[in-house]
Design a protein around this motif. Structure first.
Motif, PDB file in Angstrom:
ATOM      1  N   ALA A  52       9.604  -1.244   4.161  1.00 17.94           N
ATOM      2  CA  ALA A  52       8.813  -0.568   5.197  1.00 17.94           C
ATOM      3  C   ALA A  52       7.306  -0.736   5.053  1.00 17.94           C
ATOM      4  O   ALA A  52       6.611  -0.895   6.065  1.00 17.94           O
ATOM      5  N   PRO A  53       6.721  -0.707   3.842  1.00 18.34           N
ATOM      6  CA  PRO A  53       5.258  -0.856   3.747  1.00 18.34           C
ATOM      7  C   PRO A  53       4.746  -2.267   3.980  1.00 18.34           C
ATOM      8  O   PRO A  53       3.541  -2.456   4.177  1.00 18.34           O
ATOM      9  N   ASN A  54       5.619  -3.274   3.956  1.00 23.27           N
ATOM     10  CA  ASN A  54       5.155  -4.659   4.076  1.00 23.27           C
ATOM     11  C   ASN A  54       4.381  -4.945   5.355  1.00 23.27           C
ATOM     12  O   ASN A  54       3.362  -5.649   5.325  1.00 23.27           O
ATOM     13  N   PRO A  55       4.831  -4.444   6.519  1.00 21.03           N
ATOM     14  CA  PRO A  55       4.033  -4.689   7.725  1.00 21.03           C
ATOM     15  C   PRO A  55       2.617  -4.126   7.630  1.00 21.03           C
ATOM     16  O   PRO A  55       1.681  -4.695   8.199  1.00 21.03           O
ATOM     17  N   VAL A  92       2.642   5.541   9.935  1.00 23.16           N
ATOM     18  CA  VAL A  92       1.411   5.543  10.727  1.00 23.16           C
ATOM     19  C   VAL A  92       0.421   6.575  10.177  1.00 23.16           C
ATOM     20  O   VAL A  92      -0.758   6.270   9.936  1.00 23.16           O
ATOM     21  N   ALA A  93       0.902   7.795   9.961  1.00 18.06           N
ATOM     22  CA  ALA A  93       0.016   8.864   9.502  1.00 18.06           C
ATOM     23  C   ALA A  93      -0.541   8.579   8.117  1.00 18.06           C
ATOM     24  O   ALA A  93      -1.759   8.674   7.879  1.00 18.06           O
ATOM     25  N   VAL A  94       0.338   8.216   7.176  1.00 19.31           N
ATOM     26  CA  VAL A  94      -0.117   8.041   5.796  1.00 19.31           C
ATOM     27  C   VAL A  94      -0.999   6.805   5.670  1.00 19.31           C
ATOM     28  O   VAL A  94      -1.935   6.766   4.855  1.00 19.31           O
ATOM     29  N   MET A  95      -0.738   5.774   6.480  1.00 20.80           N
ATOM     30  CA  MET A  95      -1.554   4.566   6.424  1.00 20.80           C
ATOM     31  C   MET A  95      -2.986   4.846   6.876  1.00 20.80           C
ATOM     32  O   MET A  95      -3.950   4.409   6.241  1.00 20.80           O
ATOM     33  N   VAL A  96      -3.146   5.591   7.967  1.00 18.65           N
ATOM     34  CA  VAL A  96      -4.494   5.891   8.475  1.00 18.65           C
ATOM     35  C   VAL A  96      -5.263   6.769   7.487  1.00 18.65           C
ATOM     36  O   VAL A  96      -6.433   6.508   7.184  1.00 18.65           O
ATOM     37  N   VAL A  97      -4.612   7.790   6.954  1.00 19.93           N
ATOM     38  CA  VAL A  97      -5.301   8.698   6.030  1.00 19.93           C
ATOM     39  C   VAL A  97      -5.627   7.996   4.717  1.00 19.93           C
ATOM     40  O   VAL A  97      -6.740   8.127   4.192  1.00 19.93           O
ATOM     41  N   ALA A  98      -4.676   7.239   4.169  1.00 18.71           N
ATOM     42  CA  ALA A  98      -4.909   6.561   2.906  1.00 18.71           C
ATOM     43  C   ALA A  98      -5.988   5.494   3.011  1.00 18.71           C
ATOM     44  O   ALA A  98      -6.655   5.179   2.020  1.00 18.71           O
ATOM     45  N   ALA A  99      -6.165   4.929   4.207  1.00 18.03           N
ATOM     46  CA  ALA A  99      -7.181   3.896   4.402  1.00 18.03           C
ATOM     47  C   ALA A  99      -8.533   4.455   4.795  1.00 18.03           C
ATOM     48  O   ALA A  99      -9.466   3.694   5.045  1.00 18.03           O
ATOM     49  N   VAL A 155      -2.019   0.444  -8.883  1.00 23.70           N
ATOM     50  CA  VAL A 155      -1.852   1.029  -7.541  1.00 23.70           C
ATOM     51  C   VAL A 155      -0.390   1.005  -7.091  1.00 23.70           C
ATOM     52  O   VAL A 155       0.111   2.006  -6.572  1.00 23.70           O
ATOM     53  N   PRO A 156       0.365  -0.108  -7.270  1.00 18.00           N
ATOM     54  CA  PRO A 156       1.788  -0.053  -6.925  1.00 18.00           C
ATOM     55  C   PRO A 156       2.561   1.019  -7.691  1.00 18.00           C
ATOM     56  O   PRO A 156       3.449   1.665  -7.120  1.00 18.00           O
ATOM     57  N   LEU A 157       2.247   1.206  -8.974  1.00 18.81           N
ATOM     58  CA  LEU A 157       2.924   2.258  -9.737  1.00 18.81           C
ATOM     59  C   LEU A 157       2.499   3.639  -9.262  1.00 18.81           C
ATOM     60  O   LEU A 157       3.299   4.581  -9.278  1.00 18.81           O
ATOM     61  N   LEU A 158       1.254   3.748  -8.808  1.00 15.06           N
ATOM     62  CA  LEU A 158       0.787   5.004  -8.226  1.00 15.06           C
ATOM     63  C   LEU A 158       1.591   5.354  -6.976  1.00 15.06           C
ATOM     64  O   LEU A 158       1.694   6.526  -6.598  1.00 15.06           O
ATOM     65  N   GLY A 159       2.186   4.332  -6.358  1.00 13.87           N
ATOM     66  CA  GLY A 159       3.022   4.555  -5.185  1.00 13.87           C
ATOM     67  C   GLY A 159       4.189   5.481  -5.442  1.00 13.87           C
ATOM     68  O   GLY A 159       4.717   6.090  -4.507  1.00 13.87           O
ATOM     69  N   SER A 160       4.614   5.620  -6.695  1.00 15.65           N
ATOM     70  CA  SER A 160       5.690   6.554  -7.025  1.00 15.65           C
ATOM     71  C   SER A 160       5.260   8.003  -6.845  1.00 15.65           C
ATOM     72  O   SER A 160       6.115   8.892  -6.802  1.00 15.65           O
ATOM     73  N   LEU A 161       3.955   8.232  -6.754  1.00 19.50           N
ATOM     74  CA  LEU A 161       3.444   9.587  -6.536  1.00 19.50           C
ATOM     75  C   LEU A 161       2.969   9.787  -5.098  1.00 19.50           C
ATOM     76  O   LEU A 161       3.269  10.801  -4.479  1.00 19.50           O
ATOM     77  N   MET A 211       0.438   0.719  -0.648  1.00 16.25           N
ATOM     78  CA  MET A 211       0.228  -0.583  -0.020  1.00 16.25           C
ATOM     79  C   MET A 211      -1.113  -0.624   0.696  1.00 16.25           C
ATOM     80  O   MET A 211      -1.871  -1.608   0.580  1.00 16.25           O
ATOM     81  N   THR A 212      -1.436   0.427   1.421  1.00 20.67           N
ATOM     82  CA  THR A 212      -2.695   0.466   2.162  1.00 20.67           C
ATOM     83  C   THR A 212      -3.888   0.395   1.221  1.00 20.67           C
ATOM     84  O   THR A 212      -4.819  -0.391   1.426  1.00 20.67           O
TER      85      THR A 212
END
Length: 419
Positions: free
Chosen positions: A378-381, A87-94, A129-135, A142-143
């Motif tokens: 987990a990120p799929n939803p 919830v937290a990371v999705m709101v901030v990243a978006a 962007v998906p590879l950036l997900g490793s960081l 995903m967002t």
């Protein structure tokens, strides 16, 4: 594998929740047929609501079958760190400063590519962007990827089949793209400490294979979508987007980095999240509406999965421990489609005496199958919540996603098994 009565009931409720996810689009159709009860049908048609709804059913059933104290104790014993973090990371990243900065960087790279800018931008959205997900973690990736790709790829005017293939590629690439480090992918995070897997190990054993598969999948998706791609915005719109002051961008980036770094400490990252909410109010003129509704629905979904999944160990763990390494690979991939891959690898981490080959096969199968369904990773939803408006009736077809994800899953499976 003899369950207690409440475990057997929980397994039935879990099966009903899975069936509900496949029928979610039918509830959306019922909302149009019966407008008087459209609100209820629309609620039941939200994929993000499904597991939270059935988790409530499980807790209420437990209160009736056992007692209220046992039901409350069980619900309180679950670990909700991951849903809260998403919830937290999705709101901030978006948030507007983050997405515009990443989008501007992608557009800058796309403008210098040897192909047209829309094609290059879409390829980078599916690959970089998906590879950036490793960081920055998979939920953040995903967002950002969903918000970047939505205007060009996930539009109502794009044909359905290429769109579901693109969705499958995005989900699979996010699932495997987080394996370059030991902390970004939830299924890896569940076993990294128990098995002593650090980021160097992950990159040499998983990461480079995942990167190759991500690039192959991104290329295939971009090629299929190339007749339907459009410019993401006018020059005036892009100029306006660059007006967010760098000081605001740096504050958002710093808060996002802090939340990611404190992912295992909910009190701390929630404190940073509250600071973020206050900051966005203080500088509202530099913000766009936050994705709070979407993020809270995703958190509800994941929390429901935590509650329901906690009662499935009686059949999942013996099943996983009974398989040979190669059987475990394919079995993990299949089981991931009906249960969160992080829950699957966590159960695997509890098996004593598991071989190194079996460890690799379990995690590889779990991440390779992470794009097959909405509940597989987990990120799929989060991606589903942000992209479903681009599909018919504003709802995703679970069967459509499964079919669209099969080709990129096959690429990922081959990379982990053959390379």
């Amino acid at each position: 594998m003899m369950p207690t009565p409440i475990e057997a009931i929980a397994a039935v409720i879990f099966a009903l929740a899975l069936l509900h996810t496949f029928l979610a689009k039918q509830f959306e159709r019922l909302s149009h047929r019966f407008p008087r009860h459209a609100g209820v049908f629309h609620l039941l048609g939200e994929v993000e609501v499904v597991f939270g709804f059935w988790a409530i059913v499980l807790v209420l059933t437990m209160a009736l079958v056992v007692d209220a104290g046992a039901a409350l104790s069980y619900a309180n014993s679950r670990n909700y760190t991951e849903p809260l973090f998403v919830v937290a990371v999705m709101v901030v990243a978006a948030s507007k400063p983050i997405t515009q900065t990443v989008s501007a960087s992608i557009q800058w790279l796309a403008s210098r590519a040897p192909v047209s800018a829309p094609v290059a931008a879409v390829w980078l959205g599916f690959a970089a962007v998906p590879l950036l997900g490793s960081l920055i973690t998979e939920p953040a990736a995903m967002t950002i990827a969903a918000l970047m790709l939505a205007p060009q790829v996930f539009r109502l005017s794009v044909p359905t089949l290429p769109k579901y293939f693109a969705l499958g590629v995005l989900f699979v690439n996010i699932s495997i793209g987080g394996t370059l480090t030991s902390y970004a992918a939830p299924p890896v995070l569940m076993v990294a400490q128990a098995w002593g897997w650090d980021s160097a190990f992950m990159f040499t054993q998983f990461g480079w294979k995942a990167a190759l598969a991500v690039c192959v999948n991104a290329t295939a998706a971009t090629w299929v979508l190339r007749p339907h791609l459009v410019e993401s915005g006018t020059a005036v719109e892009r100029a306006q987007e660059r007006r967010v002051p760098w000081a605001i961008v740096l504050v958002h980036a710093g808060l996002l980095a802090g939340i990611v770094a404190l992912a295992h400490y909910p009190v701390m990252f929630l404190a940073l999240f509250l600071m973020f909410l206050g900051f966005t109010q203080a500088y509202a003129r530099h913000q766009s509406p936050l994705v709070l509704r979407e993020a809270l629905l995703v958190g509800f979904f994941l929390a429901g999965l935590v509650v329901l999944g906690g009662m499935q160990a009686w059949w999942l763990q013996p099943l996983v421990s009974s398989l040979a390494p190669l059987e475990l690979y394919w079995g993990a991939m299949a089981l991931t489609a009906i249960t969160d891959n992080a829950a699957l690898t966590y159960l695997g981490s509890l098996i004593t005496g598991i071989s190194d080959e079996a460890k690799y096969m379990l995690v590889a199968g779990a991440v390779a199958g992470g794009g097959l369904t909405v509940i597989a990773n987990a990120p799929n939803p989060a991606g589903a919540a942000l992209l479903k408006k681009g599909f018919s009736q504003g709802a995703l077809s679970i069967g459509g996603l499964l079919l669209g994800a099969l080709p990129p899953t096959a690429v990922a499976a081959a990379a982990f098994l053959l390379l």
